[in-house]
Design an enzyme around this catalytic site. Structure first.
Site, short mmCIF file in Angstrom:
data_model
loop_
_atom_site.label_atom_id
_atom_site.label_comp_id
_atom_site.label_asym_id
_atom_site.label_seq_id
_atom_site.Cartn_x
_atom_site.Cartn_y
_atom_site.Cartn_z
N ARG A 56 0.86 -1.18 0.00
CA ARG A 56 0.00 0.00 0.00
C ARG A 56 0.90 1.24 0.00
O ARG A 56 1.90 1.30 0.72
CB ARG A 56 -0.90 0.02 1.23
CG ARG A 56 -2.11 -0.93 1.12
CD ARG A 56 -3.10 -0.46 0.04
NE ARG A 56 -4.27 -1.32 -0.10
CZ ARG A 56 -4.40 -2.29 -1.01
NH1 ARG A 56 -3.43 -2.56 -1.86
NH2 ARG A 56 -5.52 -2.99 -1.08
N GLU B 20 -2.76 7.81 -4.12
CA GLU B 20 -3.28 7.19 -5.33
C GLU B 20 -4.64 7.76 -5.74
O GLU B 20 -5.48 7.93 -4.85
CB GLU B 20 -3.43 5.70 -5.03
CG GLU B 20 -3.12 4.82 -6.18
CD GLU B 20 -3.01 3.38 -5.72
OE1 GLU B 20 -2.10 3.05 -4.94
OE2 GLU B 20 -3.86 2.59 -6.15
N HIS C 111 -0.93 0.41 -10.21
CA HIS C 111 -1.60 -0.53 -9.30
C HIS C 111 -2.20 -1.73 -10.05
O HIS C 111 -3.41 -1.94 -10.03
CB HIS C 111 -2.67 0.18 -8.46
CG HIS C 111 -2.97 -0.55 -7.18
ND1 HIS C 111 -3.42 0.08 -6.05
CD2 HIS C 111 -2.87 -1.87 -6.84
CE1 HIS C 111 -3.59 -0.81 -5.07
NE2 HIS C 111 -3.27 -2.00 -5.54
C1 DGY Z 1 -5.42 -5.78 -3.45
O1 DGY Z 1 -6.14 -6.71 -3.81
O2 DGY Z 1 -5.45 -5.32 -2.31
C2 DGY Z 1 -4.48 -5.25 -4.45
O3 DGY Z 1 -3.84 -4.11 -4.02
C3 DGY Z 1 -5.17 -5.06 -5.76
O4 DGY Z 1 -4.21 -5.16 -6.78
#
Ligand code: DGY
Length: 321
Positions: free
Chosen positions: A238, A267, A285
């Site tokens: 993240r 983001e 992402h």
């Molecule tokens: C998630 O599933 O949390 C990922 O970050 C998506 O790509």
């Protein structure tokens, strides 16, 4: 007929599955729904399939609790949802673990190779017409073999990443809230390290952490100063785990040699400094973005919604009554 709302178009599998017995609505726009939309419409459906950009906070949950029984988050991470409050509202929340493990670990690995071997810089060089001859010192990068990779977060994705690193002859240390059982460490070829040791000893650090109050801004100017000179950082967890302002400063000052990022602090905004630097590889992402993973996730959220609406406990419940 129960009403289901999907907040962004997902692969068809789950939508078709749900349409057999529910009244399914999909956000017709290619942009996220606003907070106002949720406050206005959150109480009109029996189930929601949400994306990681949807802000499901207390206020939204207060509206949803009038009718919503389940929120199936189309992601393994669920920091966009106040799960503790969702439970108190009697709303079940689910996520999509396992099926995106390999896809995400592959992207972490691809970022590591790309930034260390300067793949994107090389591609740009060729496209710009700069490739005029073979040169002994052109775009020299760092090999992964023999380097120490520090894996932060040893959940499913961290372990899958470790298996890939092992094949490339890397030494592996890891840090996790709970160390793995000894047998598993031996099987993976990894050694536990305290966070400070991992920071100091790694040639490349790969972040596989969820976003929590403890992991937010784990990487600041102070952390970058402690890292090995010339180290690389990869983040597919993240964005807010890294303070981007400090990362840009560390890259500019040469404290670290490069960064491969799939996620960002604010983001979808990306820090201007990261965009300007040649030693960053930046992805939008797409960690879980393989056809296989995203289709399976689609079916998974569909099944989770159906399970709860049928009065059953869903397989991947992260909160709820
Ligand atoms: C998630 O599933 O949390 C990922 O970050 C998506 O790509």
């Amino acid at each position: 007929m129960d009403k289901v709302y999907i907040t962004f178009k997902i692969p068809n599998k789950g939508i078709e599955y749900l349409k057999k017995e529910f009244d399914v609505h999909v956000n017709p726009q290619q942009k996220p729904l606003s907070r106002e939309w949720f406050l206005e419409n959150g109480g009109e459906y029996d189930a929601f399939i949400t994306m990681l950009h949807d802000p499901v906070d207390r206020e939204v949950l207060d509206v949803m609790k009038k009718r919503v029984k389940v929120i199936a988050n189309y992601a393994v991470g669920f920091n966009n949802i106040d799960i503790e409050y969702a439970s108190r509202c009697g709303i079940t929340v689910t996520n999509t673990p396992d099926v995106l493990t390999n896809a995400t670990a592959e992207i972490a690995f691809a970022l590591m190779l790309s930034v260390m071997r300067r793949i994107v810089e090389g591609d740009r060089y060729v496209r710009e017409g700069a490739f005029d001859m073979w040169k002994p010192e052109l775009l020299l990068g760092e090999e992964t073999a023999g380097k120490t990779v520090g894996i932060l977060g040893m959940g499913r994705i961290g372990r899958s990443f470790a298996r890939k690193c092992r094949c490339f002859g890397m030494n592996m240390i890891y840090h996790n809230r709970h160390p793995l059982p000894k047998e598993e460490e031996v099987a993976l070829g990894v050694r536990y390290a305290e966070f400070s040791q991992l920071i100091e000893q790694s040639d490349v650090i790969s972040i596989h952490l969820p976003l929590t109050p403890e992991t937010r801004h784990l990487f600041t100017w102070e952390t970058f100063q402690k890292m090995k000179r010339g180290a690389f950082i990869i983040n597919t967890g993240r964005g807010p785990v890294i303070c981007e302002e400090d990362l840009v400063k560390a890259l500019k000052k040469g404290l670290i040699k490069g960064a491969g990022l799939d996620v960002y602090e604010y983001e979808p905004e990306v820090h201007k400094g990261l965009l300007e630097l040649p030693n960053t590889v930046l992805l939008p992402h797409i960690g879980s973005g393989s056809v296989k993973a995203r289709e399976t996730m689609s079916l998974m959220v569909g099944e989770a919604v159906a399970d709860v609406l049928h009065g059953k406990t869903p397989r991947h419940k992260v909160a709820g009554p």
